[in-house]
Write a protein that holds these residues in place. Structure first.
Motif, PDB file in Angstrom:
ATOM      1  N   MET A   1      -9.132  14.236 -21.464  1.00 42.32           N
ATOM      2  CA  MET A   1      -9.744  15.197 -20.554  1.00 42.32           C
ATOM      3  C   MET A   1     -11.218  15.393 -20.891  1.00 42.32           C
ATOM      4  N   THR A   2     -12.000  15.675 -19.882  1.00 40.80           N
ATOM      5  CA  THR A   2     -13.396  16.069 -20.079  1.00 40.80           C
ATOM      6  C   THR A   2     -13.470  17.581 -19.900  1.00 40.80           C
ATOM      7  N   ILE A   3     -13.905  18.264 -20.952  1.00 40.07           N
ATOM      8  CA  ILE A   3     -13.802  19.725 -21.001  1.00 40.07           C
ATOM      9  C   ILE A   3     -15.177  20.351 -21.152  1.00 40.07           C
ATOM     10  N   LEU A   4     -15.485  21.327 -20.312  1.00 39.80           N
ATOM     11  CA  LEU A   4     -16.658  22.169 -20.525  1.00 39.80           C
ATOM     12  C   LEU A   4     -16.244  23.302 -21.450  1.00 39.80           C
ATOM     13  N   LEU A   5     -16.865  23.350 -22.609  1.00 35.28           N
ATOM     14  CA  LEU A   5     -16.560  24.374 -23.601  1.00 35.28           C
ATOM     15  C   LEU A   5     -17.754  25.297 -23.714  1.00 35.28           C
ATOM     16  N   THR A   6     -17.655  26.492 -23.158  1.00 30.90           N
ATOM     17  CA  THR A   6     -18.754  27.448 -23.281  1.00 30.90           C
ATOM     18  C   THR A   6     -18.600  28.226 -24.583  1.00 30.90           C
ATOM     19  N   GLY A   7     -19.738  28.559 -25.186  1.00 37.62           N
ATOM     20  CA  GLY A   7     -19.681  29.233 -26.482  1.00 37.62           C
ATOM     21  C   GLY A   7     -19.190  28.324 -27.585  1.00 37.62           C
ATOM     22  N   GLY A   8     -19.364  27.036 -27.398  1.00 37.57           N
ATOM     23  CA  GLY A   8     -18.789  26.066 -28.321  1.00 37.57           C
ATOM     24  C   GLY A   8     -19.489  25.949 -29.652  1.00 37.57           C
ATOM     25  N   ALA A   9     -20.643  26.613 -29.807  1.00 42.09           N
ATOM     26  CA  ALA A   9     -21.350  26.582 -31.093  1.00 42.09           C
ATOM     27  C   ALA A   9     -20.947  27.739 -31.997  1.00 42.09           C
ATOM     28  N   CYS A  29     -20.392  20.902 -24.657  1.00 43.28           N
ATOM     29  CA  CYS A  29     -20.587  22.256 -25.182  1.00 43.28           C
ATOM     30  C   CYS A  29     -21.812  22.898 -24.538  1.00 43.28           C
ATOM     31  N   LEU A  30     -21.645  24.095 -24.021  1.00 42.82           N
ATOM     32  CA  LEU A  30     -22.757  24.899 -23.501  1.00 42.82           C
ATOM     33  C   LEU A  30     -22.841  26.176 -24.314  1.00 42.82           C
ATOM     34  N   ASP A  31     -23.981  26.396 -24.966  1.00 43.05           N
ATOM     35  CA  ASP A  31     -24.166  27.588 -25.799  1.00 43.05           C
ATOM     36  C   ASP A  31     -25.656  27.923 -25.822  1.00 43.05           C
ATOM     37  N   ASN A  32     -25.977  29.204 -25.695  1.00 39.70           N
ATOM     38  CA  ASN A  32     -27.396  29.581 -25.687  1.00 39.70           C
ATOM     39  C   ASN A  32     -27.938  29.903 -27.077  1.00 39.70           C
ATOM     40  N   LEU A  33     -27.079  29.797 -28.107  1.00 31.64           N
ATOM     41  CA  LEU A  33     -27.510  30.072 -29.490  1.00 31.64           C
ATOM     42  C   LEU A  33     -28.249  31.403 -29.573  1.00 31.64           C
ATOM     43  N   ASP A  34     -27.669  32.428 -28.978  1.00 28.48           N
ATOM     44  CA  ASP A  34     -28.380  33.710 -28.909  1.00 28.48           C
ATOM     45  C   ASP A  34     -28.534  34.345 -30.288  1.00 28.48           C
ATOM     46  N   SER A  35     -29.286  35.430 -30.319  1.00 28.81           N
ATOM     47  CA  SER A  35     -29.698  36.029 -31.592  1.00 28.81           C
ATOM     48  C   SER A  35     -28.772  37.156 -32.049  1.00 28.81           C
ATOM     49  N   ARG A  63     -25.195  32.301 -17.441  1.00 29.52           N
ATOM     50  CA  ARG A  63     -25.672  33.009 -16.245  1.00 29.52           C
ATOM     51  C   ARG A  63     -26.663  32.176 -15.441  1.00 29.52           C
ATOM     52  N   ASP A  64     -27.089  31.038 -15.985  1.00 32.90           N
ATOM     53  CA  ASP A  64     -28.058  30.162 -15.322  1.00 32.90           C
ATOM     54  C   ASP A  64     -27.303  29.246 -14.361  1.00 32.90           C
ATOM     55  N   SER A  65     -27.220  29.646 -13.103  1.00 29.41           N
ATOM     56  CA  SER A  65     -26.392  28.914 -12.144  1.00 29.41           C
ATOM     57  C   SER A  65     -26.925  27.506 -11.897  1.00 29.41           C
ATOM     58  N   ASP A  66     -28.235  27.303 -11.949  1.00 31.27           N
ATOM     59  CA  ASP A  66     -28.787  25.965 -11.744  1.00 31.27           C
ATOM     60  C   ASP A  66     -28.357  25.030 -12.874  1.00 31.27           C
ATOM     61  N   LEU A  67     -28.438  25.526 -14.113  1.00 29.73           N
ATOM     62  CA  LEU A  67     -28.006  24.717 -15.250  1.00 29.73           C
ATOM     63  C   LEU A  67     -26.514  24.421 -15.170  1.00 29.73           C
ATOM     64  N   VAL A  68     -25.724  25.432 -14.871  1.00 26.05           N
ATOM     65  CA  VAL A  68     -24.271  25.247 -14.775  1.00 26.05           C
ATOM     66  C   VAL A  68     -23.942  24.225 -13.686  1.00 26.05           C
ATOM     67  N   THR A  70     -25.842  21.805 -12.654  1.00 28.26           N
ATOM     68  CA  THR A  70     -26.257  20.489 -13.146  1.00 28.26           C
ATOM     69  C   THR A  70     -25.190  19.874 -14.046  1.00 28.26           C
ATOM     70  N   LEU A  71     -24.599  20.701 -14.909  1.00 20.52           N
ATOM     71  CA  LEU A  71     -23.543  20.198 -15.786  1.00 20.52           C
ATOM     72  C   LEU A  71     -22.334  19.738 -14.971  1.00 20.52           C
ATOM     73  N   PHE A  72     -21.962  20.518 -13.965  1.00 17.20           N
ATOM     74  CA  PHE A  72     -20.816  20.139 -13.129  1.00 17.20           C
ATOM     75  C   PHE A  72     -21.115  18.868 -12.324  1.00 17.20           C
ATOM     76  N   GLN A  73     -22.393  18.671 -11.962  1.00 22.74           N
ATOM     77  CA  GLN A  73     -22.770  17.450 -11.239  1.00 22.74           C
ATOM     78  C   GLN A  73     -22.786  16.233 -12.160  1.00 22.74           C
ATOM     79  N   THR A  74     -23.131  16.465 -13.443  1.00 19.68           N
ATOM     80  CA  THR A  74     -23.299  15.368 -14.395  1.00 19.68           C
ATOM     81  C   THR A  74     -21.970  14.873 -14.946  1.00 19.68           C
ATOM     82  N   TYR A  75     -21.055  15.810 -15.195  1.00 13.59           N
ATOM     83  CA  TYR A  75     -19.783  15.458 -15.829  1.00 13.59           C
ATOM     84  C   TYR A  75     -18.630  15.772 -14.877  1.00 13.59           C
ATOM     85  N   ALA A  76     -17.627  14.952 -14.903  1.00 12.29           N
ATOM     86  CA  ALA A  76     -16.431  15.194 -14.083  1.00 12.29           C
ATOM     87  C   ALA A  76     -15.447  16.025 -14.915  1.00 12.29           C
TER      88      ALA A  76
END
Length: 322
Positions: A1-9, A29-35, A63-68, A70-76
């Motif tokens: 499976m190809t999995i989008l893992l948010t908060g993966g860091a 993995c999508l993570d903003n590495l927040d402070s 929350r960045d809908s354009d980035l999200v 893009t990820l959905f367009q790039t990966y199945a």
């Protein structure tokens, strides 16, 4: 499976990513590495898997809908495992707007992207905090969860309801997993077990809120990871599941267990109970056992020893680096 893992860091996400990769999945993995805590800790977590071809890391905000998009367009994507959130019960009292924005609007951004790109499966990380200060134990998924005590808890409950809405509208398969106080290697530094271990090792006093009678159903991170993966394998319909250790321990006894694992006595600084804290948590895991074959296997005494051993090894490695 190809999995989008948010908060993966983060703590749970980085442990989960390693297991998913071992099982042959592709992990994005999508993570903003927040402070909220030191970003370099999360970056070190990412570096453990960055060299694996099936792992791809993207720094950014849910929350960045354009980035999200893009990820959905790039990966199945076959599924989304949504762990990303602004964490912490007590800090949420000070900044409720931020917690609502990240945890609710961020979840909505992901759900809308799923709808646009035809991805229908999600495992969502919720929290036992949604039960509030329920006097009825153990907590069962049919209990009322409409009286949260903190903005963090309220945001998690609101996100659960959004998940149900998208299940109803678009037939998404979504399991909302209510995690019960997760601990283990890579644990966030501000969490109690991390703070207590570090302070006891350094001969510093630990802050204990209340008289020590509060109790938590601590769950070792390997058991949490198992619950997530079992949910992914059995994902059908909409379900809310408790993922806990089913063996609560009082704060006073937890400190004794850590003292024994460390081999030193704690110095205690007693403070009043904090706003948003609950008296106890206790997971009824019968539904998870029946539905996804979830069986937590790490007793808190063993888990604390494993954590302390890891913590010491990390300290030794840091000393070598200096």
């Amino acid at each position: 499976m190809t999995i989008l893992l948010t908060g993966g860091a983060g703590f749970i996400g980085s442990n989960l990513a390693k297991q998913l990769l071992e099982e042959g999945h592709q992990v994005i993995c999508l993570d903003n590495l927040d402070s909220y805590y030191a970003p370099d800790i999360k970056w070190k977590n990412v570096q453990q898997t960055l060299s694996i071809p099936a792992y791809h890391f993207h720094q950014g905000d849910i929350r960045d809908s354009d980035l999200v998009d893009t990820l959905f367009q790039t990966y199945a994507f076959d599924a989304v495992i949504h762990l990303a959130a602004r964490a912490g019960v007590r800090p949420s009292v000070q900044d409720p707007a931020l917690y609502y924005d990240v945890n609710v609007n961020g979840t909505l951004t992901l759900l809308q992207a799923m709808q646009r790109f035809g991805v229908t499966k999600m495992v969502f990380a919720s929290s036992s905090s949604v039960y509030g200060d329920s006097p009825q134990v153990p907590f069962t998924e049919t209990d009322s969860a409409d009286r949260p005590l903190s903005p963090y808890a309220a945001s998690k409950r609101a996100a659960e309801l959004l998940c149900h809405t998208f299940h109803n509208l678009y037939s998404f398969d979504i399991f909302c997993l209510r995690f019960f106080t997760v601990y283990g290697p890579l644990q966030r530094p501000e969490m109690a077990i991390s703070q207590f271990t570090e302070s006891i090792l350094n001969g510093q006093a630990i802050n204990v809120f209340g008289d020590g009678s509060t109790a938590r159903d601590y769950t070792y991170v390997d058991d949490i990871v198992s619950g997530i993966i079992q949910s992914l394998k059995n994902l059908k319909g909409y379900e809310v599941l408790n993922i806990g250790g089913a063996d609560p321990i009082s704060l006073a006894n937890l400190i004794r267990v850590i003292e024994q694992a460390v081999g030193q006595t704690a110095l205690i600084n007693r403070l009043p109970m904090q706003p948003g804290d609950v008296q106890q948590t206790y997971a009824d895991i019968r539904k998870a056992t029946q539905l996804i074959d979830y069986h937590p296997s790490v007793r808190v005494e063993d888990g604390i020893q494993r954590f302390v051993d890891w913590f010491r090894s990390r300290q030794d490695a840091d000393l070598v680096m200096k």
